[in-house]
Scaffold this motif. Structure first.
Motif, PDB file in Angstrom:
ATOM      1  N   PRO A   1      36.571  29.286  -8.863  1.00 19.74           N
ATOM      2  CA  PRO A   1      35.315  28.702  -9.349  1.00 19.74           C
ATOM      3  C   PRO A   1      34.203  29.740  -9.403  1.00 19.74           C
ATOM      4  O   PRO A   1      34.229  30.743  -8.692  1.00 19.74           O
TER       5      PRO A   1
ATOM      6  N   TYR B   1      35.569  23.393  -9.896  1.00 16.27           N
ATOM      7  CA  TYR B   1      34.960  24.335 -10.845  1.00 16.27           C
ATOM      8  C   TYR B   1      33.823  23.643 -11.588  1.00 16.27           C
ATOM      9  O   TYR B   1      32.714  24.198 -11.712  1.00 16.27           O
TER      10      TYR B   1
ATOM     11  N   TYR C   1      39.997  25.737 -19.925  1.00 14.92           N
ATOM     12  CA  TYR C   1      38.539  25.792 -19.907  1.00 14.92           C
ATOM     13  C   TYR C   1      38.056  25.679 -21.350  1.00 14.92           C
ATOM     14  O   TYR C   1      38.689  26.212 -22.274  1.00 14.92           O
TER      15      TYR C   1
END
Length: 314
Positions: free
Chosen positions: A43, A211, A308
């Motif tokens: 993270p 995250y 992501y």
């Protein structure tokens, strides 16, 4: 809950991602996203550190985790005492223990004045109004390359027309951080759709809830909160429900929530053709830049599955 892949036509597999009930704070609407997690990604706040600023336009980051790949968030920026504040133009992939120099960073503070005190150090994400331009400037030298755009945004918000982003991020911080308290980060949430004043603003997906929790404040308050603050509507009183029992009130509330969810999802833009450009890779992770009609940003994928995503209206 609605499936994300039925609303977003992306060049990656979005099956398994689900949408929760919309939340609204002024002009900012957030739709929570839950879905498959990808463990092992470091993270950004607890694992990724700003090592130093090496002159204007060069920022050195360090992945201090003993294991795991760090995904450097797109357009992350750092405020620190004793050096000018910078933001990165691109996301990146960094192995465990790796130190990396980014020499195409944007200085977001056009003069030495205006540093924050040590107790106020934090990281941010560039406001939506600057993100498409910053992405275009990736890989290009010149620490002052974003100053003109920052000046234009400041002038639009009736602030001095200077290349000082801290005029927004610090002087308006008390107002902007209200979005964090007015919107609720849900347990297990790892992403969100953002809308500003009834228009699609961005799609953010993180590898896992930890995250995303570390990105929550920079995204809500700065990446999307600045535009929402500028578009803040006048408050109007809600129309009361005309009911004669608690059961009828509950039924009306359920119908109102369903109508609201349908309205918010109708704000999604029409499908657009997008192009992927691979920027870098680490093991099976691939970082791509997305460009298309009215949409841009970056994705990290692994075997065609998103790990992501930071996509936003251009």
């Amino acid at each position: 809950m609605n499936r994300l892949d039925t609303l977003v036509h992306a060049p990656v597999d979005l099956s398994g991602y689900r949408l929760g009930a919309p939340q609204q704070a002024g002009a900012l609407t957030m739709v929570p996203i839950h879905g498959p997690e990808r463990p092992g990604i470091v993270p950004p706040r607890s694992g990724l550190k700003l090592n130093r600023v090496v002159g204007y336009g060069s920022v050195e980051l360090h992945n201090g985790a003993p294991a795991g790949v760090a995904i450097v968030p797109l357009h992350i920026g750092y405020i620190q005492e004793g050096a000018q504040n910078h933001a990165l133009c691109s996301a990146a992939l960094m192995g465990a223990g790796q130190t990396r120099l980014f020499d195409d960073a944007c200085c977001v503070q056009a003069a030495q004045g205006g540093y924050l005190e040590a107790r106020d150090q934090w990281f941010f994400v560039l406001p939506l109004e600057l993100r498409a331009r910053a992405l275009e400037l990736r890989g290009k030298p010149g620490y002052s390359k974003l100053w003109q755009d920052i000046s234009a945004v400041n002038a639009r918000y009736r602030l001095p027309a200077r290349g000082h982003l801290e005029q927004l991020l610090t002087r308006k911080r008390a107002v902007l951080t209200q979005f964090r308290s007015r919107l609720e980060l849900l347990p297990g949430q790892l992403g969100a759709l953002f809308f500003v004043d009834g228009r699609f603003a961005g799609l953010e997906i993180a590898p896992d809830p930890r995250y995303f929790a570390e990105m929550w404040m920079p995204l809500v308050c700065f990446a999307y909160g600045v535009a929402a603050w500028h578009a803040e509507p006048e408050r109007t009183a809600a129309e009361p429900f005309e009911v004669d029992s608690l059961a009828a009130l509950r039924a009306e509330l359920t119908r109102a929530r369903e109508r609201r969810a349908d309205e918010v999802l109708s704000w999604m833009p029409a499908p657009a053709q997008v192009r992927l450009t691979e920027e870098e890779r680490y093991l099976d992770l691939r970082l791509h830049t997305v460009t298309g009609d009215g949409l841009t940003g970056q994705l990290v994928v692994e075997h065609d599955r998103p790990v992501y995503a930071s996509l936003f209206a251009a």
